[in-house]
Motif scaffolding. Structure first.
Motif, mmCIF file in Angstrom:
data_model
loop_
_atom_site.group_PDB
_atom_site.id
_atom_site.type_symbol
_atom_site.label_atom_id
_atom_site.label_comp_id
_atom_site.label_asym_id
_atom_site.label_seq_id
_atom_site.Cartn_x
_atom_site.Cartn_y
_atom_site.Cartn_z
ATOM 1 N N GLY A 103 0.796 -1.225 0.000
ATOM 2 C CA GLY A 103 0.000 0.000 0.000
ATOM 3 C C GLY A 103 0.822 1.266 0.000
ATOM 4 N N GLY A 104 2.124 1.119 0.256
ATOM 5 C CA GLY A 104 2.992 2.285 0.215
ATOM 6 C C GLY A 104 3.239 2.733 -1.219
ATOM 7 N N PRO A 105 3.500 4.022 -1.437
ATOM 8 C CA PRO A 105 3.680 4.527 -2.803
ATOM 9 C C PRO A 105 4.891 3.950 -3.525
ATOM 10 N N ALA A 106 5.851 3.408 -2.751
ATOM 11 C CA ALA A 106 7.057 2.852 -3.377
ATOM 12 C C ALA A 106 7.076 1.324 -3.329
ATOM 13 N N TYR A 107 5.911 0.705 -3.047
ATOM 14 C CA TYR A 107 5.893 -0.744 -2.907
ATOM 15 C C TYR A 107 6.302 -1.436 -4.196
ATOM 16 N N SER A 108 7.205 -2.400 -4.047
ATOM 17 C CA SER A 108 7.629 -3.261 -5.153
ATOM 18 C C SER A 108 8.097 -4.574 -4.547
ATOM 19 N N LEU A 109 7.440 -5.670 -4.903
ATOM 20 C CA LEU A 109 7.823 -6.966 -4.348
ATOM 21 C C LEU A 109 9.260 -7.304 -4.711
ATOM 22 N N GLU A 110 9.643 -7.020 -5.942
ATOM 23 C CA GLU A 110 11.012 -7.302 -6.374
ATOM 24 C C GLU A 110 12.024 -6.574 -5.491
ATOM 25 N N ARG A 111 11.679 -5.348 -5.125
ATOM 26 C CA ARG A 111 12.575 -4.551 -4.280
ATOM 27 C C ARG A 111 12.546 -5.016 -2.825
ATOM 28 N N LEU A 112 11.382 -5.514 -2.369
ATOM 29 C CA LEU A 112 11.221 -5.899 -0.964
ATOM 30 C C LEU A 112 11.781 -7.273 -0.637
ATOM 31 N N LEU A 113 11.761 -8.191 -1.605
ATOM 32 C CA LEU A 113 12.108 -9.579 -1.292
ATOM 33 C C LEU A 113 13.501 -9.758 -0.686
ATOM 34 N N PRO A 114 14.552 -9.123 -1.220
ATOM 35 C CA PRO A 114 15.857 -9.311 -0.578
ATOM 36 C C PRO A 114 15.870 -8.898 0.887
ATOM 37 N N LEU A 115 15.174 -7.817 1.222
ATOM 38 C CA LEU A 115 15.101 -7.377 2.614
ATOM 39 C C LEU A 115 14.342 -8.395 3.457
ATOM 40 N N ALA A 116 13.201 -8.862 2.956
ATOM 41 C CA ALA A 116 12.413 -9.850 3.690
ATOM 42 C C ALA A 116 13.211 -11.138 3.897
ATOM 43 N N GLU A 117 13.930 -11.561 2.864
ATOM 44 C CA GLU A 117 14.774 -12.755 2.989
ATOM 45 C C GLU A 117 15.873 -12.532 4.015
ATOM 46 N N ALA A 118 16.474 -11.359 4.012
ATOM 47 C CA ALA A 118 17.543 -11.051 4.966
ATOM 48 C C ALA A 118 17.026 -11.119 6.399
ATOM 49 N N LEU A 119 15.826 -10.608 6.630
ATOM 50 C CA LEU A 119 15.250 -10.636 7.975
ATOM 51 C C LEU A 119 15.024 -12.075 8.444
ATOM 52 N N GLU A 120 14.519 -12.930 7.559
ATOM 53 C CA GLU A 120 14.306 -14.328 7.946
ATOM 54 C C GLU A 120 15.637 -15.043 8.169
ATOM 55 N N LEU A 121 16.641 -14.728 7.375
ATOM 56 C CA LEU A 121 17.947 -15.359 7.569
ATOM 57 C C LEU A 121 18.593 -14.925 8.879
ATOM 58 N N ILE A 122 18.446 -13.657 9.228
ATOM 59 C CA ILE A 122 18.975 -13.191 10.516
ATOM 60 C C ILE A 122 18.288 -13.939 11.653
ATOM 61 N N HIS A 123 16.985 -14.102 11.550
ATOM 62 C CA HIS A 123 16.241 -14.861 12.564
ATOM 63 C C HIS A 123 16.742 -16.305 12.627
ATOM 64 N N THR A 124 16.895 -16.928 11.478
ATOM 65 C CA THR A 124 17.362 -18.315 11.430
ATOM 66 C C THR A 124 18.739 -18.456 12.050
#
Length: 319
Positions: free
Chosen positions: A53-74
């Motif tokens: 819903g954000g004006p700059a939303y892009s899944l392609e742009r978000l995925l590396p960050l989301a993956e990084a967060l899960e890897l840090i948790h792991t």
């Protein structure tokens, strides 16, 4: 509760497998074992939800960050399992049990490095890198605080809240904050989503501590009473240490590194005989109520509903 981003989560899972791959087969095997061990993906899902819903939303742009967060948790869980000498997590064998402590620690280090590699191409800017560095620092400080006080009858609730903030709440806060930030939300909306993350994080950890007292080993995927066995005092235990007629006996148990199964069972009985469980549940609801209240008005209805469902899940979960 994540139906609205289900396709995003599927792409995230695919990306995680690729992120931990290595030219060394053993490293790939360990990494794959860790990222497919049944995690709920709450942290990256919160990041993705916050960005929607954000004006700059892009899944392609978000995925590396989301993956990084899960890897840090792991990676943090891998190190936790070594510290805790845990054999299972989420009902699966841990890396330290399947291989050994040295391999597990090095695998955790490898996954930490892969996480930061995902956001190192300059796409996100220094702010995101700095906040992820803050996150890892806070996770480490939380573990240091906890390990410094094991087998001590700590009766100070401020110490407990500070510890769980650094171990859990800061993580969920940063997931929501960075998702909203990268999604292009205004500063006040980013702040409110970050506060939401903090509140559900505090509630999540208190609930986790309650489950350790109330549930069976089969239900939660790790030994019941494990915190007490490891000398870790949580909110209901701290309350019992302060108010129970059997506080002296409880203190003798939680400060004994050689406690037996019978001693753990007795400690649980003492804790359950107080109103500590009810007080902890009330604190969870207090945090969850605030989480629901602070959500920005600008969120799309389906995104707001998903955030509310996450709060409801934390309040209701029994695993």
């Amino acid at each position: 509760m994540f139906d609205v981003i289900q396709e995003d989560i599927e792409k995230l899972n695919e990306g995680l497998i690729g992120a931990v791959s290595s030219p060394v087969d053993l490293v790939t095997e360990i990494g794959t074992h860790l990222v497919t061990a049944g995690g709920k993906r709450i942290r990256p899902a919160l990041c993705l939800l916050a960005a929607h819903g954000g004006p700059a939303y892009s899944l392609e742009r978000l995925l590396p960050l989301a993956e990084a967060l899960e890897l840090i948790h792991t990676a943090s869980l891998v190190h936790d399992d070594v510290i805790d000498e845990a054999d299972t997590r989420r009902g699966c064998i841990t890396a330290n049990a399947k291989w050994d402590n040295q391999v597990a620690i090095l695998s955790g280090d490898y996954i930490f490095a892969k996480a930061f590699g995902l956001i190192a191409d300059g796409e996100y800017g220094n702010y995101v890198s700095k906040r992820l560095a803050d996150l890892v620092c806070n996770l480490s400080v939380g573990e240091i605080i906890q390990n410094h006080t094991v087998y001590h009858a700590v009766k100070d609730l401020d110490n407990y809240y500070n510890r769980i903030q650094k171990k859990t709440a800061d993580f969920l806060e940063i997931c929501c904050e960075l998702g909203a930030y990268v999604g292009g939300f205004e500063q006040e909306e980013v702040r409110r989503l970050a506060e939401y993350g903090h509140c559900i994080g505090m509630a999540f950890q208190i609930t986790d501590d309650l489950l350790d007292i109330l549930q069976t080993s089969e239900k939660i995927g790790k030994p019941a009473g494990n915190d007490i066995r490891q000398g870790i005092v949580t909110l209901p235990v701290i309350h019992a240490l302060n108010v129970s007629a059997d506080a002296a006996e409880l203190e003798n148990i939680v400060t004994d590194p050689a406690m037996t199964d019978e001693m753990v069972a007795r400690a649980l009985a003492i804790v359950k005989a107080t109103d500590g469980v009810e007080i902890a549940k009330a604190k969870v609801e207090e945090y969850l109520d605030r989480a629901r209240e602070v959500l920005p008005e600008s969120l799309a209805p389906e995104i707001r509903e998903a955030f509310v469902m996450v709060a409801d899940f934390i309040g209701d979960r029994d695993f």
